[in-house]
Motif scaffolding. Structure first.
Motif, short mmCIF file in Angstrom:
data_model
loop_
_atom_site.label_atom_id
_atom_site.label_comp_id
_atom_site.label_asym_id
_atom_site.label_seq_id
_atom_site.Cartn_x
_atom_site.Cartn_y
_atom_site.Cartn_z
N ARG A 47 0.84 -1.21 0.00
CA ARG A 47 0.00 0.00 0.00
C ARG A 47 0.87 1.25 0.00
NH1 ARG A 47 -1.92 3.32 4.12
NH2 ARG A 47 -3.91 4.38 3.66
N GLU A 48 1.91 1.27 0.82
CA GLU A 48 2.81 2.43 0.86
C GLU A 48 3.48 2.64 -0.50
OE1 GLU A 48 5.61 2.02 3.99
OE2 GLU A 48 4.09 2.04 5.59
N ALA A 49 3.85 1.53 -1.17
CA ALA A 49 4.48 1.65 -2.49
C ALA A 49 3.50 2.24 -3.50
CB ALA A 49 4.98 0.28 -2.96
N ILE A 50 2.24 1.80 -3.45
CA ILE A 50 1.23 2.31 -4.40
C ILE A 50 0.95 3.78 -4.15
CG2 ILE A 50 -1.20 2.13 -5.04
CD1 ILE A 50 -0.96 -0.90 -4.64
N ILE A 51 0.83 4.17 -2.87
CA ILE A 51 0.59 5.59 -2.55
C ILE A 51 1.76 6.44 -2.99
CG2 ILE A 51 0.34 7.21 -0.63
CD1 ILE A 51 -1.31 5.10 0.82
N ASP A 52 2.97 5.96 -2.74
CA ASP A 52 4.17 6.69 -3.16
C ASP A 52 4.18 6.85 -4.68
OD1 ASP A 52 6.62 7.92 -3.29
OD2 ASP A 52 7.79 6.18 -2.69
N CYS A 99 1.55 6.87 -6.78
CA CYS A 99 0.50 7.81 -7.22
C CYS A 99 0.84 9.25 -6.87
CB CYS A 99 -0.84 7.41 -6.60
SG CYS A 99 -1.49 5.83 -7.19
N ASN A 100 1.49 9.47 -5.73
CA ASN A 100 1.80 10.83 -5.30
C ASN A 100 3.06 11.39 -5.93
OD1 ASN A 100 -0.45 10.92 -3.65
ND2 ASN A 100 0.65 10.32 -1.81
N ASN A 101 4.06 10.54 -6.14
CA ASN A 101 5.39 11.06 -6.48
C ASN A 101 5.99 10.55 -7.78
OD1 ASN A 101 5.48 12.45 -3.92
ND2 ASN A 101 5.95 10.47 -2.97
N ALA A 124 15.07 6.12 -13.75
CA ALA A 124 15.02 5.60 -12.38
C ALA A 124 13.64 5.08 -12.01
CB ALA A 124 15.42 6.70 -11.38
N TYR A 125 12.61 5.42 -12.79
CA TYR A 125 11.25 5.01 -12.48
C TYR A 125 10.86 3.68 -13.14
CZ TYR A 125 10.88 9.83 -10.88
OH TYR A 125 11.07 11.02 -10.23
N PHE A 126 11.75 3.11 -13.94
CA PHE A 126 11.46 1.86 -14.64
C PHE A 126 12.47 0.78 -14.24
CE2 PHE A 126 9.78 5.20 -17.38
CZ PHE A 126 8.51 4.72 -17.66
N SER A 127 12.01 -0.46 -14.18
CA SER A 127 12.92 -1.58 -13.94
C SER A 127 13.68 -1.88 -15.24
CB SER A 127 12.14 -2.81 -13.49
OG SER A 127 11.37 -3.32 -14.57
N ALA A 138 13.47 0.86 -1.45
CA ALA A 138 12.33 1.47 -0.76
C ALA A 138 11.53 2.40 -1.66
CB ALA A 138 12.78 2.22 0.49
N SER A 139 11.78 2.39 -2.98
CA SER A 139 11.05 3.25 -3.91
C SER A 139 10.34 2.39 -4.95
CB SER A 139 11.99 4.24 -4.59
OG SER A 139 12.59 5.11 -3.66
N PRO A 140 9.11 2.76 -5.34
CA PRO A 140 8.40 1.98 -6.35
C PRO A 140 8.98 2.21 -7.74
CG PRO A 140 7.12 3.91 -5.73
CD PRO A 140 8.31 3.89 -4.82
N VAL A 141 9.12 1.14 -8.51
CA VAL A 141 9.54 1.23 -9.90
C VAL A 141 8.54 0.45 -10.76
CG1 VAL A 141 11.99 1.54 -9.41
CG2 VAL A 141 11.08 -0.76 -9.67
N ILE A 142 8.44 0.83 -12.01
CA ILE A 142 7.44 0.27 -12.92
C ILE A 142 7.98 -0.98 -13.59
CG2 ILE A 142 6.03 0.72 -14.95
CD1 ILE A 142 6.30 3.74 -14.20
N GLU A 143 7.25 -2.09 -13.45
CA GLU A 143 7.61 -3.34 -14.12
C GLU A 143 6.88 -3.47 -15.45
OE1 GLU A 143 9.74 -5.67 -13.50
OE2 GLU A 143 10.42 -5.16 -11.49
#
Length: 633
Positions: free
Chosen positions: A253-258, A260-262, A275-278, A357-362
Motif C-alpha cells: 500500500r505504501e508503495a502504491i501511494i508513493d 501515485c503521489n510522487n 530511475a522510475y522503470f525496472s 524502498a522506492s516503487p519502480v514500474i515493471e
C-alpha cells in the motif's frame, strides 16, 4: 489510514500483553496503545461501572500489578523457590474494527496474605474488550468477565479486589521482609525497573517470545471466552491489521501511494525517467501486444511525449487512481492529456516492484485509449496511435530525437482519419493535403512557444512570421481589409510590438504577467488563437504606484486561415476583443491599425515617435474602460 493506526496499536499490544504482570506501562509506552482519556470499566448485568478515568490512572494500576507480582515472586522464592509468572492472550477482531476482544489467562505467585488454588500460584482468566477510536487508539477497556482460581468474580468483587491489592501494596513497604527493596519507596522509578527485571527472570524463555495471536472472527459480539474455533474466512479484500498478511499489504500500500503521489506525475515531465522503470519494464498495448521493452526505451518514450506536449502547450492530468490487485502492486491510472490539437484520454494498469524502498514500474498495460481533435470533430483509433508512437520511439535513440517524430505523427493524424458523424447532415471540413499538415502543427507550436515571450524578446517579428504567405491579409472585425502582403503585415505588427515594449520600458504600461495563448484547430481547418494580455495602468502624469495602478486585461481572438495547398497563413481575421471583460467597438481597433499603417509610410524618425503617441492614445482609451479602482463601468 485508520487500519494502519489500528495495526500500530495491535503491534504495541502484542508486545505489552505478555508482560502485563512483569513490565509496567510507562508514559512513553502507554500513548502508543491508549488514548489520554481511556477508561477502565466493568460490565455488570449489561451496565458499566467505571473504575478508572484516564491513561495516567491505568499507568498507576499497572505499577501496582507489577510491584505486587514482583513482591509475591520475592516472597515465594524464599519459601517455595522460583514461581513462573505468565500471561497468555488472544486478539480477536472483526471487519468493523471498532473494538478488539482480548481473552486472557494469567498465572502469578500468591500475593502476600492471599490464598490460592495451587501451592503458591494464583490463576486468573478473563475477557476484555478494547474499544478503538478513530485514531486507532484504545479509548475504553471493558472487563466483561474475570475469574480467580476458577471462581467467577462479579463486578463489585473485582473492584474490591483491586482496591485490596492497592491497600496491600501500600503496606508492603513497611514489611521487614521487603525492606531491602523498598528503601526509596515502592513507587520509585528505579524500583519499578528492578522488579520488572526480577519478575522477568522468573519467566520461561518460551513465554518471553510468545506474542498473542491475531484472529479474525465474524463478530466479536459472539465471543464469550477463549477462542478455540477455527478462524473465520475474512470477509474483506483488505487483510485485517495484525494478521500475517497485513505487513505485506501495508508495504504494498505504501508503495502504491508513493507511486501515485510522487512517480506517475513525473512521467509527464521532460526530466530523465530511467530511475522510475525496472531494467525489463514493458509497455503492453490494448490488444496484449508488447509495444516497447527495456528501461531506456520506456524512459525515452515518455520523455519524448512530454517534449512534444510542451511544444504545443499541452498538459497531462491524473483523473483517478484505483488499486486493482494489492498483492501484485497493480494500480489503474485514468488520465487525460493534450497534444494540441489532439486530446487523448485513457486508462493504464501499472504493475510495480520496490527497489531501495522506492516503487519502480515493471509493466504498463493499456486498458483504454481514446484520441480526438480538441473540437471533438475527429475521432482517431487509439491502438493505431500507440502502435505508430511506439514504432517512432523504436527508431530513435534519444527523447530529443523522438519528440519531432511524435509532432509529425500528431499533425498527420488529423488528416489521415475519417471524421466521426455527429448528425445526419455531414459537416464541411477543409481538407489539407498531408504535405501541408505538418506546417499547421508547427504553426500552432510556434504560437505556444513565442507568444509568452512577446514582451521579453528582442525580435520585432510577429509570432509565426515564418508561416505567412506572401499575399497574407489582415481583416478587421467588420471584414474590411486592413493590411495586405507579408511585408506590410510584418512591418506594422512588428512596430506595434516594439512601441508596446517602449511603453512598458517608460512605465506607461506595467506588465502583470506574461501573455497567455490558447490555440485550437477549428472544424474549418483554421487556427484560432485566444490571447490574454495583462497590464496595469499608472494614473495619468504620475510615477507608477502599485496601489494606484488600474488593472488592464485585453482579450483578443483571431482566426488564421490556412492555404490548403501551401499550409501557410493566407489571412488573419480579427474575431473579437475585450477590455476588462467588455466587448470593444470593432471600428476603434481598426482605426488605430490604419493609423499605424499610415505612420509607417512616413520617415522613420517621425514615424517611431508618432507610433509611440498612438499607443499612448490607445492607453488613454483603454483607461476609459476602467474606474479608478479597476472595476468595469
Amino acid at each position: 489510514d485508520r487500519l494502519s493506526r489500528i495495526a500500530t496499536t495491535i503491534e504495541a499490544l502484542q508486545e505489552q500483553l505478555p508482560v502485563t504482570l512483569t513490565k509496567p506501562l510507562t508514559s512513553v509506552s502507554a500513548p502508543s496503545i491508549f488514548d489520554a482519556k481511556c477508561r477502565l470499566t466493568i460490565l455488570v448485568d449489561d451496565e458499566k461501572i467505571e473504575l478508572l478515568k484516564t491513561r495516567e490512572e491505568l499507568i498507576a494500576l499497572s505499577d501496582v500489578l507489577v510491584v505486587g507480582t514482583a513482591a509475591a515472586q520475592q516472597a515465594n522464592s524464599v519459601f517455595l523457590g522460583s514461581t513462573p509468572t505468565r500471561t497468555d492472550s488472544q486478539i480477536l477482531l472483526d471487519s468493523s474494527c471498532k473494538s478488539l476482544l482480548i481473552p486472557w489467562k494469567a498465572k502469578s505467585p500468591v500475593f502476600p496474605g492471599m490464598g490460592s488454588s495451587d501451592a503458591g500460584i494464583n490463576k486468573f482468566e478473563g475477557l476484555s474488550e478494547f474499544v478503538v477510536n478513530e485514531e486507532g487508539k484504545i479509548q475504553e477497556h471493558i472487563l466483561r468477565k474475570v475469574s480467580w482460581n476458577g471462581q467467577a468474580l462479579k463486578g463489585p468483587a473485582i473492584g474490591r479486589t483491586l482496591k485490596a491489592l492497592q491497600s496491600t501494596m501500600s503496606n508492603i513497604q513497611n514489611s521487614p521482609l521487603f525492606r531491602g527493596l523498598n528503601t526509596n519507596g515502592w513507587m520509585g522509578e528505579g524500583f519499578l525497573e528492578q522488579v520488572a527485571s526480577a519478575a522477568s527472570s522468573g519467566r520461561s524463555a518460551d513465554s518471553m517470545l510468545e506474542k498473542p495471536e491475531v484472529r479474525f472472527v465474524k463478530s466479536v459480539a459472539n465471543v464469550t471466552g477463549w477462542w478455540n474455533g477455527t478462524e473465520d474466512e475474512q470477509m474483506t479484500t483488505i487483510p485485517m491489521p495484525g494478521t500475517s498478511d497485513w505487513l505485506k499489504y501495508s508495504s504494498n500500500r505504501e508503495a502504491i501511494i508513493d507511486f501515485c503521489n510522487n512517480v506517475v506525475t513525473q512521467l509527464s515531465t521532460t526530466r530523465d525517467l530511467t530511475a522510475y522503470f525496472s531494467n525489463n519494464a514493458t509497455l503492453v498495448g490494448v490488444k496484449g501486444n508488447i509495444l516497447l521493452s527495456g528501461q531506456e526505451k520506456l524512459s525515452n518514450f515518455f520523455q519524448g511525449l512530454a517534449l512534444a506536449r510542451r511544444s504545443t502547450g499541452g498538459e497531462w492530468v491524473l483523473k483517478k487512481a484505483t488499486v486493482v490487485d494489492w498483492t501484485r502492486r497493480k494500480v489503474e491510472i485514468e488520465y487525460e492529456a493534450s497534444n494540441n490539437p489532439l486530446i487523448s484520454a485513457g486508462k493504464d494498469i501499472y504493475t510495480l516492484s520496490v527497489t531501495n524502498a522506492s516503487p519502480v514500474i515493471e509493466c504498463i498495460e493499456q486498458v483504454e485509449l481514446k484520441v480526438r481533435s480538441s473540437d471533438g470533430y475527429v475521432s482517431i483509433d487509439g491502438p493505431w496511435v500507440m502502435n505508430n508512437l511506439a514504432n517512432a520511439a523504436r527508431q530513435a535513440n534519444t527523447p530529443s530525437a523522438i519528440a519531432p517524430s511524435f509532432q509529425n505523427l500528431f499533425s498527420d493524424l488529423l488528416f489521415q482519419q475519417q471524421p466521426k458523424q455527429t448528425s445526419s447532415l455531414p459537416r464541411k471540413k477543409t481538407q489539407i493535403p498531408q504535405a501541408s499538415a505538418a506546417n499547421v502543427f508547427y504553426l500552432m507550436s510556434e504560437f505556444h512557444e513565442c507568444i509568452p515571450k512577446l514582451w521579453n524578446s528582442t525580435s520585432t517579428q510577429p509570432p509565426a512570421a515564418a508561416f505567412l504567405s506572401e499575399t497574407v491579409t489582415l481583416k478587421g472585425y467588420l471584414g474590411e481589409t486592413l493590411l495586405r502582403g507579408s511585408g506590410a503585415y510584418k512591418q506594422v505588427i512588428g512596430s506595434l510590438i516594439l512601441t508596446t515594449r517602449q511603453a512598458i520600458a517608460q512605465k506607461r504600461l506595467v506588465l502583470d504577467g506574461n501573455p497567455i495563448p490558447k490555440v485550437e484547430l477549428t472544424p474549418k481547418g483554421n487556427v484560432r488563437v485566444y490571447l490574454v494580455l495583462k497590464f496595469r495602468l499608472p494614473p495619468p502624469g504620475s510615477v507608477f504606484s502599485d496601489a494606484a495602478a488600474v488593472p488592464l486585461t485585453l482579450e483578443l481572438v483571431s482566426d488564421y486561415v490556412i492555404d490548403p495547398e501551401l499550409g501557410l497563413v493566407k489571412e488573419q481575421r480579427l474575431i473579437e476583443s475585450r477590455v476588462n471583460g467588455q466587448l470593444t467597438p470593432g471600428d476603434v481597433l481598426s482605426r488605430n491599425l490604419q493609423r499605424l499603417l499610415k505612420l509607417e509610410q512616413d520617415t522613420p524618425q517621425r514615424g517611431t515617435e508618432d507610433m509611440l503617441q498612438t499607443v499612448t492614445d490607445a492607453i488613454s482609451w483603454f483607461r476609459s474602460f476602467s474606474s479608478p479602482n479597476g472595476s468595469k463601468r
